[in-house]
Design an enzyme around this catalytic site. Structure first.
Site, short mmCIF file in Angstrom:
data_model
loop_
_atom_site.label_atom_id
_atom_site.label_comp_id
_atom_site.label_asym_id
_atom_site.label_seq_id
_atom_site.Cartn_x
_atom_site.Cartn_y
_atom_site.Cartn_z
N ALA A 47 9.39 -0.99 -3.35
CA ALA A 47 10.01 -2.15 -4.02
C ALA A 47 9.02 -2.92 -4.90
CB ALA A 47 10.63 -3.07 -2.98
N GLU A 85 2.77 7.70 -10.73
CA GLU A 85 3.81 6.95 -10.02
C GLU A 85 4.89 7.93 -9.55
OE1 GLU A 85 5.59 4.01 -12.60
OE2 GLU A 85 7.16 3.53 -11.15
#
Ligand code: CA2
Length: 142
Positions: free
Chosen positions: A77, A98
């Site tokens: 998150a 990522e």
């Protein structure tokens, strides 16, 4: 430095225990095992780290900048909110990939934007836990 860092963010310690429809049934140790197979095959060490705390993740990114040649990061998150993690990534002289297990672009609108993407070398999204393996290969294959 023949060493990669794998960092997973908040709630990813729960992988495999809830929400299998979104995140699958594999656990975090399965993720680590998959990445380790790749690093072993290249003669690299793997350090893995999971935290539910933003500052601890910043510390680990800084440490990896001194001790590793690349980072595989699923900031969970914090991907969508954290300028602190973005600044830490921008401060290290090594590539950061990522990873997201789910496809953040087909989910709720608040997940579509990554604060981190523009300071990462690349992004792997929506390919399940295989995405971590592909990220490791991308960092290690010459
Ligand atoms: O798809 C991904 O990998 C995410 O980074 C996962 C994060 C989410 O906030 C991102 O938008 C996308 C959430 C991780 C929570 O993981 C859980 C796993 C099992 C059960 C509950 C949470």
């Amino acid at each position: 430095m023949n060493r990669l860092m794998l960092i997973n963010g908040p709630n990813l310690n729960l992988l495999g225990t809830r929400e299998p429809g979104i995140y699958g049934s594999h656990t975090l140790s399965d993720v680590v095992g998959e990445v380790k197979k790749v690093t072993d095959s290249f003669g690299y060490e793997l350090e893995d780290f999971q935290s539910n705390h933003e500052g601890a993740m910043v510390d680990k990114i800084q440490e990896a900048g001194r001790t590793c040649s690349g980072i595989i990061l699923n900031a969970a998150a914090y991907t969508h909110t954290s300028i602190a993690i973005r600044d830490a990534i921008a401060s290290v002289p090594i590539p950061v990939l990522e990873v997201h297990i789910s496809n953040i672009h087909t989910r709720e609108e608040f997940r579509h934007h990554s604060m981190l993407a523009s300071v990462c070398k690349g992004q792997v999204v929506g390919l399940g836990i295989k995405g971590y393996r592909y990220a490791a290969l991308a960092l290690l294959e010459k």
